[in-house]
Motif scaffolding. Structure first.
Motif, PDB file in Angstrom:
ATOM      1  N   PRO A 298       0.806  -1.230   0.000  1.00 23.14           N
ATOM      2  CA  PRO A 298       0.000   0.000   0.000  1.00 23.14           C
ATOM      3  C   PRO A 298       0.838   1.280   0.000  1.00 23.14           C
ATOM      4  CG  PRO A 298      -0.820  -1.574   1.625  1.00 23.14           C
ATOM      5  CD  PRO A 298       0.502  -2.105   1.140  1.00 23.14           C
ATOM      6  N   ASN A 299       2.114   1.179   0.375  1.00 23.15           N
ATOM      7  CA  ASN A 299       2.974   2.367   0.387  1.00 23.15           C
ATOM      8  C   ASN A 299       3.625   2.650  -0.967  1.00 23.15           C
ATOM      9  OD1 ASN A 299       2.619   2.891   3.203  1.00 23.15           O
ATOM     10  ND2 ASN A 299       4.027   1.198   3.649  1.00 23.15           N
ATOM     11  N   ALA A 300       3.525   1.718  -1.891  1.00 20.81           N
ATOM     12  CA  ALA A 300       4.161   1.886  -3.205  1.00 20.81           C
ATOM     13  C   ALA A 300       3.442   2.950  -4.019  1.00 20.81           C
ATOM     14  CB  ALA A 300       4.186   0.560  -3.946  1.00 20.81           C
ATOM     15  N   GLN A 301       4.221   3.827  -4.610  1.00 23.12           N
ATOM     16  CA  GLN A 301       3.705   4.842  -5.527  1.00 23.12           C
ATOM     17  C   GLN A 301       4.580   4.853  -6.775  1.00 23.12           C
ATOM     18  OE1 GLN A 301       3.053   8.759  -3.692  1.00 23.12           O
ATOM     19  NE2 GLN A 301       3.273   7.786  -1.703  1.00 23.12           N
ATOM     20  N   TRP A 302       3.949   4.943  -7.935  1.00 25.48           N
ATOM     21  CA  TRP A 302       4.681   4.960  -9.201  1.00 25.48           C
ATOM     22  C   TRP A 302       4.334   6.223  -9.974  1.00 25.48           C
ATOM     23  CZ3 TRP A 302       8.061   1.144 -11.061  1.00 25.48           C
ATOM     24  CH2 TRP A 302       8.131  -0.029 -10.307  1.00 25.48           C
TER      25      TRP A 302
END
Length: 497
Positions: A298-302
Motif C-alpha cells: 500500500p505504500n508503493a507509488q509509481w
C-alpha cells in the motif's frame, strides 16, 4: 515467435447474440483459416471453433468457419510448414513483414484488388489508401492488413516513494538516471535493511531498453535518414555509445544480472514483489504489474518519468509500425470471396467484436462507460477474431481506456506519441532481408555480451563489419533504392494534385 496482445473493452451494440448459430442458416460456405490464439484461453466448454464470438460472426455472414490455431511460441514456423505442405487453408494471418514479403514475391498469394472492390466496401472505407500501398507487390494487393491503434509502446516508470525516501528528484538526464538507478540499487530505498532491490531491469534480447538507446538518438532494428540516405541503427556509433552506458550499469551491479534470461513473466513478478525501482513499462503495465505491486504494498507509488535525455539533448523510443498483421489468401484457395466477406464483416462490427456485448461486458451510466471487469476478462478471447482486421477509432479508443479505471492508459499513450523515433523504412521487406534476416539477428546477440562484459566494447566495430559483409550492405542498398523511389512517387503525386 511469441505473439502477444492487450485487449480492453469499451462499448458495443445493444443486445447479445445467442450462444449457438442460428438453425435457419443453410448451405453455408465453409472457410478454413489459420490464426493465432494470442495466448488466450476460452471459458469452460468453448474452444476456437465453438464460442460466442465466432458463432456470432458465422451467424451474421452465413459462413461456416474452421479455425486452426498453431501455438504462439512456434507460430511462424508452423506457417512455413503449412505453406510447404500443399494442404493450404483459405486464409492465413501472419505477423512478420519479412514472411509476408517473401511469399508474396514467390506468387504464393492471390491478388485481392478485384475481390476487395466487389466484396470489401468496409475494408476500403476504413483502411487508408497509403496502408493498402504497403501491402502491394508489382502493383497488386496481396494482403488485408490489420492496424495498430498505438504509435509506440514504452515509457519509463519509477517508484516515487523510493525517490522521496532517498531525497531524489525525478531524473531527466542520463547522468541523473544513473544516480537514481545507483541509489535504488545500493541505498536501501525500501528501508528494510536488506540488499534486495535493483535499479533497472530489462528482458531477454534487450527488451525494455528502448529509452536508453533513444537518449543517444538511435534504436535497434530501425532505419534513420542521414545525409539523404537511410542507415540502420544497429551499426551507428550512437548505438556503441548506448551499449557502453549500459555496460557500465551492468558492471557496477545496477542492471538486473538476470536480464538475458528474463521473460515478461519474470519482469512482472519482480515488479509486483517490490524489488524493481525503475523500468521501461509498456503503456498498459499500469493496469498490470504496477497495479499488482501497489495492491501488495500500500505504500508503493509509481510515476511516469521524462525519457532519459542524452548528451546531445536527444530522447525517445521506437515507433510501432502501423501494420501489425497480414491476412493472406493462398493462390489456389477456392473460397477467396467468402474470406473477404468475413474480413469485411469483422472490420464493420468494431463494437461487438472489439469491445464485447453491451449490457454484459459494459453498460452506459450517465453517458459514461462502465466495465464489468470479470466479464471483460472472461471474454478477452474475442480479440483472437477481432484483431484480424483492427482499425483505429480514436473516440471509442479513449472511451474504452477510461472505462477500465484510473490507470493513466490514455495519458501514457499521449506521452509516448510525443517522443517516438520514426523508423524511416516501412516498405515490403527487400529480397535480401528475407535471405539474411535470421543470420543478422543471430549476430545481434553480441549486444548482450558487450553489456555483460563478456565482449569488450571494441567488439562492436567487428560486429559492424560482419553486419555489412553478411548481408547488411546489400540490404542497405535495396532500402535506399526503395527510399529514392518513395520520394520520387511523392513528388509525382504532388505534381499531379
Amino acid at each position: 515467435m511469441l505473439v502477444t496482445a492487450f485487449f480492453v473493452s469499451g462499448c458495443g451494440l445493444i443486445g447479445s447474440p445467442p450462444d449457438k448459430r442460428s438453425p435457419t442458416i443453410h448451405n453455408s460456405q465453409t472457410v478454413s483459416i489459420v490464426i493465432s490464439n494470442l495466448g488466450m484461453t476460452f471459458p469452460s466448454g468453448m474452444d476456437e471453433n465453438d464460442n460466442r464470438y465466432l458463432n456470432y460472426i458465422e451467424e451474421e455472414t452465413g459462413l461456416e468457419i474452421q479455425v486452426t490455431t498453431p501455438p504462439p511460441e512456434v507460430y511462424n514456423e508452423k506457417l512455413d510448414v503449412i505453406m510447404s505442405s500443399g494442404n493450404l487453408p483459405d486464409m492465413m494471418h501472419a505477423y512478420e513483414p519479412v514472411w509476408f514479403g517473401n511469399y508474396a514475391k514467390q506468387g504464393a498469394f492471390m491478388p485481392l484488388d478485384d475481390l476487395i472492390d466487389r466484396y470489401g466496401p468496409n475494408l476500403k472505407e476504413k483502411i487508408p489508401s497509403e496502408i493498402w500501398d504497403r501491402v502491394r507487390y508489382g502493383g497488386k494487393i496481396y494482403a488485408v492488413p490489420s492496424l495498430n491503434e498505438v504509435s509506440g509502446v514504452e515509457l519509463v516508470y519509477a517508484r516515487k516513494d523510493w525517490l522521496d525516501r532517498l531525497g531524489l528528484k525525478p531524473p531527466v538526464t542520463l547522468d541523473e538516471y544513473y544516480e537514481v538507478i545507483r541509489a535504488f540499487t545500493q541505498d536501501d530505498p525500501d528501508g528494510n535493511g536488506i540488499d534486495d532491490t535493483m535499479g533497472l531491469i530489462f528482458t531477454a534480447n534487450l527488451g525494455r531498453s528502448a529509452p536508453f538507446f533513444g537518449a543517444f538518438g538511435t534504436q535497434i532494428n530501425s532505419w534513420f535518414e542521414q545525409n539523404g540516405k537511410l542507415v540502420n541503427g544497429n551499426i551507428l556509433p550512437e548505438t556503441k555509445e548506448a551499449l557502453a552506458y549500459l555496460a557500465k550499469l551492468y558492471k557496477e551491479g545496477l542492471l538486473d544480472r538476470e536480464f538475458p534470461l528474463n521473460l515478461q513473466n519474470n519482469l512482472y513478478e519482480k515488479i509486483e514483489n517490490g524489488t524493481v525501482g525503475l523500468f521501461s513499462a509498456a503503456w498498459y503495465d499500469t493496469r498490470g504489474p504496477i497495479a499488482d505491486n501497489m495492491k501488495k504494498d500500500p505504500n508503493a507509488q509509481w510515476i511516469a518519468l521524462e525519457y532519459p535525455t542524452g548528451p546531445n539533448g536527444l530522447k525517445g523510443v521506437y515507433d510501432k509500425d502501423i501494420i501489425r498483421g497480414y491476412n493472406v489468401i493462398p493462390a489456389r484457395s477456392q473460397n477467396a470471396e467468402s474470406v473477404i466477406k468475413m474480413l469485411d464483416f469483422i472490420v464493420s462490427d468494431y463494437k461487438n467484436l472489439k469491445l464485447g456485448f453491451e449490457n454484459e461486458i459494459w453498460r452506459l451510466e450517465n453517458g459514461r462507460m462502465v466495465t464489468n471487469f470479470e466479464k471483460h476478462d472472461e471474454h478477452l478471447y474475442r480479440g483472437i477474431y477481432q484483431s484480424l482486421v483492427d482499425v483505429p477509432d480514436p473516440v471509442l479508443f479513449r472511451e474504452r481506456l477510461d472505462s477500465l479505471g484510473d490507470f493513466q492508459l490514455y495519458t501514457n499513450l499521449e506521452i509516448i506519441k510525443k517522443s517516438v523515433i520514426k523508423n524511416e523504412f516501412y516498405g515490403i521487406p527487400t529480397p535480401t532481408m528475407s535471405k539474411y534476416d535470421k543470420k543478422l539477428g543471430e549476430l545481434q546477440d553480441i549486444f548482450t555480451r558487450i553489456i555483460m562484459g563478456i565482449e569488450p566494447i571494441e567488439s562492436f566495430d567487428t560486429y559492424v563489419e560482419r553486419w555489412k559483409q553478411e548481408g547488411g550492405e546489400e540490404i542497405t542498398k535495396e532500402v535506399n533504392e526503395w527510399y529514392r523511389n518513395r520520394d520520387r512517387t511523392r513528388l509525382e503525386d504532388g505534381l499531379n494534385e
